[in-house]
Design a protein around this motif. Structure first.
Motif, PDB file in Angstrom:
ATOM      1  N   ASP A 117     -63.350  87.110  79.014  1.00  0.00           N
ATOM      2  CA  ASP A 117     -64.116  88.325  79.298  1.00  0.00           C
ATOM      3  C   ASP A 117     -63.812  89.404  78.263  1.00  0.00           C
ATOM      4  OD1 ASP A 117     -65.150  87.154  81.570  1.00  0.00           O
ATOM      5  OD2 ASP A 117     -63.655  88.041  82.905  1.00  0.00           O
ATOM      6  N   ARG A 118     -62.637  89.311  77.631  1.00  0.00           N
ATOM      7  CA  ARG A 118     -62.214  90.283  76.623  1.00  0.00           C
ATOM      8  C   ARG A 118     -62.452  89.715  75.232  1.00  0.00           C
ATOM      9  NH1 ARG A 118     -56.490  91.717  76.744  1.00  0.00           N
ATOM     10  NH2 ARG A 118     -57.214  93.281  75.271  1.00  0.00           N
ATOM     11  N   LYS A 119     -63.686  89.488  74.871  1.00  0.00           N
ATOM     12  CA  LYS A 119     -64.028  88.865  73.598  1.00  0.00           C
ATOM     13  C   LYS A 119     -64.082  89.920  72.490  1.00  0.00           C
ATOM     14  CE  LYS A 119     -65.629  84.809  72.067  1.00  0.00           C
ATOM     15  NZ  LYS A 119     -64.591  84.442  71.146  1.00  0.00           N
ATOM     16  N   SER A 120     -63.210  89.784  71.502  1.00  0.00           N
ATOM     17  CA  SER A 120     -63.269  90.616  70.300  1.00  0.00           C
ATOM     18  C   SER A 120     -62.521  89.876  69.204  1.00  0.00           C
ATOM     19  CB  SER A 120     -62.647  91.997  70.534  1.00  0.00           C
ATOM     20  OG  SER A 120     -61.243  91.925  70.501  1.00  0.00           O
ATOM     21  N   ASP A 121     -62.787  90.246  67.974  1.00  0.00           N
ATOM     22  CA  ASP A 121     -62.128  89.587  66.841  1.00  0.00           C
ATOM     23  C   ASP A 121     -60.614  89.773  66.899  1.00  0.00           C
ATOM     24  OD1 ASP A 121     -64.616  88.803  65.893  1.00  0.00           O
ATOM     25  OD2 ASP A 121     -64.833  90.575  64.625  1.00  0.00           O
ATOM     26  N   GLN A 122     -60.161  90.969  67.245  1.00  0.00           N
ATOM     27  CA  GLN A 122     -58.731  91.249  67.292  1.00  0.00           C
ATOM     28  C   GLN A 122     -58.050  90.451  68.407  1.00  0.00           C
ATOM     29  OE1 GLN A 122     -61.122  93.658  67.336  1.00  0.00           O
ATOM     30  NE2 GLN A 122     -60.884  94.598  65.338  1.00  0.00           N
ATOM     31  N   VAL A 123     -58.670  90.397  69.576  1.00  0.00           N
ATOM     32  CA  VAL A 123     -58.109  89.655  70.709  1.00  0.00           C
ATOM     33  C   VAL A 123     -58.085  88.158  70.392  1.00  0.00           C
ATOM     34  CG1 VAL A 123     -58.506  88.997  73.123  1.00  0.00           C
ATOM     35  CG2 VAL A 123     -58.724  91.386  72.428  1.00  0.00           C
ATOM     36  N   ASP A 124     -59.167  87.637  69.809  1.00  0.00           N
ATOM     37  CA  ASP A 124     -59.225  86.214  69.463  1.00  0.00           C
ATOM     38  C   ASP A 124     -58.160  85.850  68.437  1.00  0.00           C
ATOM     39  OD1 ASP A 124     -61.337  86.064  71.201  1.00  0.00           O
ATOM     40  OD2 ASP A 124     -62.868  85.751  69.674  1.00  0.00           O
ATOM     41  N   ALA A 125     -57.924  86.713  67.450  1.00  0.00           N
ATOM     42  CA  ALA A 125     -56.896  86.456  66.440  1.00  0.00           C
ATOM     43  C   ALA A 125     -55.522  86.379  67.101  1.00  0.00           C
ATOM     44  CB  ALA A 125     -56.912  87.547  65.365  1.00  0.00           C
ATOM     45  N   GLU A 126     -55.256  87.279  68.046  1.00  0.00           N
ATOM     46  CA  GLU A 126     -53.960  87.248  68.728  1.00  0.00           C
ATOM     47  C   GLU A 126     -53.809  85.986  69.572  1.00  0.00           C
ATOM     48  OE1 GLU A 126     -51.226  89.759  71.902  1.00  0.00           O
ATOM     49  OE2 GLU A 126     -52.861  90.798  70.854  1.00  0.00           O
ATOM     50  N   LYS A 127     -54.854  85.580  70.257  1.00  0.00           N
ATOM     51  CA  LYS A 127     -54.790  84.365  71.077  1.00  0.00           C
ATOM     52  C   LYS A 127     -54.545  83.140  70.200  1.00  0.00           C
ATOM     53  CE  LYS A 127     -57.445  86.023  74.971  1.00  0.00           C
ATOM     54  NZ  LYS A 127     -58.674  85.915  75.745  1.00  0.00           N
ATOM     55  N   LEU A 128     -55.182  83.077  69.038  1.00  0.00           N
ATOM     56  CA  LEU A 128     -54.942  81.950  68.133  1.00  0.00           C
ATOM     57  C   LEU A 128     -53.479  81.912  67.694  1.00  0.00           C
ATOM     58  CD1 LEU A 128     -58.210  82.155  66.042  1.00  0.00           C
ATOM     59  CD2 LEU A 128     -57.386  80.115  67.231  1.00  0.00           C
ATOM     60  N   ALA A 129     -52.910  83.066  67.372  1.00  0.00           N
ATOM     61  CA  ALA A 129     -51.503  83.111  66.965  1.00  0.00           C
ATOM     62  C   ALA A 129     -50.590  82.670  68.107  1.00  0.00           C
ATOM     63  CB  ALA A 129     -51.121  84.528  66.519  1.00  0.00           C
TER      64      ALA A 129
END
Length: 134
Positions: A117-129
């Motif tokens: 639900d919290r889709k953003s480039d910054q959030v996605d980058a953190e989840k990948l890390a």
């Protein structure tokens, strides 16, 4: 486990997600820093976490060879986790040449990213890390 058989296996993020991450072979020992990269056509966003899981840096760089070179060339070897996509092949090859360990994730199969639900480039980058195996 030998280096050659290790590079041919898929590495788990969690036991239920064993088929989601593939590791590109690296010449280096494990690193203490992991950078998650959310790739974009013009800008790519990154999130850097340390071995304790603390976010130590966030930002973006141009998604072109010069932008990747400029941002990653002076870093000590790090683990970089990125999504599979249009740019992941050439970027992963360039990062390997710069001495970094690269992990490519199939984001469509990572529910925490693709169904968030919290889709953003910054959030996605953190989840990948955070999902990259240590």
């Amino acid at each position: 486990m030998s280096r050659s058989s290790r590079s041919e296996k898929l590495f788990p993020m969690k036991k239920t997600a064993q088929h989601l991450i593939a590791e590109v072979p690296s010449r280096h020992s494990p690193t203490e820093i992991t950078i998650g990269v959310d790739l974009g056509d013009v800008w790519s966003h990154y999130c850097t976490i340390n071995q304790n899981g603390d976010v130590v840096d966030r930002g973006r760089f141009r998604t072109n060879p010069q932008g990747v070179e400029r941002w990653f060339k002076n870093l000590a070897p790090v683990r970089v986790a990125m999504e599979a996509g249009t740019h992941s092949i050439w970027i992963s090859e360039q990062l390997q040449l710069l001495g970094h360990e690269v992990i490519i994730a199939n984001v469509r199969q990572l529910r925490a990213i693709s169904h968030s639900d919290r889709k953003s480039d910054q959030v996605d980058a953190e989840k990948l890390a955070r999902f990259a195996p240590t």
